[in-house]
Design an enzyme around this catalytic site. Structure first.
Site, PDB file in Angstrom:
ATOM      1  N   ASP A 175       0.389  -0.749   0.124  1.00 48.41           N
ATOM      2  CA  ASP A 175       0.111  -0.595   0.096  1.00 48.41           C
ATOM      3  C   ASP A 175       0.952   1.421   0.230  1.00 48.41           C
ATOM      4  O   ASP A 175       1.569   1.620   0.272  1.00 48.41           O
ATOM      5  CB  ASP A 175      -0.490  -0.044   1.167  1.00 48.41           C
ATOM      6  CG  ASP A 175      -2.239  -1.127   1.069  1.00 48.41           C
ATOM      7  OD1 ASP A 175      -2.369  -1.856  -0.054  1.00 48.41           O
ATOM      8  OD2 ASP A 175      -2.420  -1.003   2.125  1.00 48.41           O
ATOM      9  N   ASP A 177       0.370   4.617   2.090  1.00 45.95           N
ATOM     10  CA  ASP A 177       0.015   5.235   3.178  1.00 45.95           C
ATOM     11  C   ASP A 177       0.045   7.224   3.071  1.00 45.95           C
ATOM     12  O   ASP A 177       1.215   6.975   2.868  1.00 45.95           O
ATOM     13  CB  ASP A 177       0.263   4.316   4.340  1.00 45.95           C
ATOM     14  CG  ASP A 177      -0.138   3.190   4.269  1.00 45.95           C
ATOM     15  OD1 ASP A 177      -0.872   3.267   4.171  1.00 45.95           O
ATOM     16  OD2 ASP A 177       1.480   2.005   4.515  1.00 45.95           O
TER      17      ASP A 177
END
Length: 252
Positions: A175, A177
């Site tokens: 991911d 972030d």
């Protein structure tokens, strides 16, 4: 009087991406100086003192232990985390080891006088060059969105640590972030819809939080999904814990 922290780290494999693995916990200072995700640089002497009272380091293999021991001498920051229940005075912080060193998230408790200074958050624009080439077009589009809305997202998670340490934290499927500090809700609809569109295009999953004026955070994806529903409560996180709150009433 400020007390020296006692042991505050349990070193074991990461069980959840949302939780620091810690042992006896500390109570964060309540003077408002720090918030979740703040970055703190610790003096080398303070770090050595912290490690001296930290149990479990001997359970690390040689290379990860050396990385931890030299962390603050390299000038790398620690990140403020939410403390667990406990009765010790200090600042709850953490550091994550890179995947090559076991991908552990280690929690510690600092005596406040061991903090050298707070480090400004790393803007996404500054961390862009650290990202793999295949992610940059998507992240450039995120930066363009932020400029249109006069916002400045900062990074945390794998992209942050890869940027500040030079070690490899990002892997295929990681991911990205992001923290989105906001002083008023005006840009929020455009931001949420824009992030959703860029997230859908990929290649990375865009995760992160809207940071409210008081430092509390709410996941942008959850907020977007709940804003128009009759039961529009979202989980709001702070150093004190987490609570459900009406999405329409997040800003003063």
């Amino acid at each position: 009087m400020l007390s020296v922290p006692s042991a505050a780290a349990v070193l074991s494999r990461q069980a959840s991406p949302a939780r620091w693995l810690i042992g006896p916990a500390a109570t964060i200072m309540r003077d408002g100086r720090y918030a979740r995700h703040d970055l703190l640089r610790v003096t080398p002497e303070g770090w050595r003192a912290t490690l001296t009272v930290t149990e479990g380091l001997e359970r690390l293999s040689d290379e990860p232990r050396r990385l931890v021991e030299g962390w603050c001498e390299r000038g790398w920051p620690l990140i403020v985390r939410r403390p667990c229940e406990g009765h010790e005075t200090g600042i709850a912080v953490g550091l994550p080891l890179p995947p090559s060193h076991g991908k552990l998230r280690l929690g510690f408790t600092l005596a406040p006088h061991h903090v050298a200074h707070q480090v400004p958050g790393v803007a996404l624009a500054d961390a862009l060059a650290t990202a793999p080439a295949d992610l940059r077009p998507q992240l450039e589009a995120v930066i363009a969105l932020s400029k249109r809305l006069s916002l400045t997202p900062t990074v945390f998670g794998a992209l942050l640590w890869q940027h500040v340490t030079g070690l490899v934290y990002l892997r295929p499927g990681s991911d990205v972030d992001l923290l989105w500090p906001m002083s008023d809700p005006g840009p929020l609809p455009g931001l949420l819809d824009g992030l959703a569109a860029l997230d859908a295009k990929g290649p990375a999953r865009l995760d992160g939080e809207i940071i409210l004026p008081n430092g509390e955070g709410v996941n942008w994806r959850e907020l977007r999904g709940q804003r128009e529903r009759p039961d529009d409560r979202v989980l709001v996180k702070s150093l004190d814990g987490a609570e459900l709150r009406c999405a329409r009433n997040l800003f003063p």
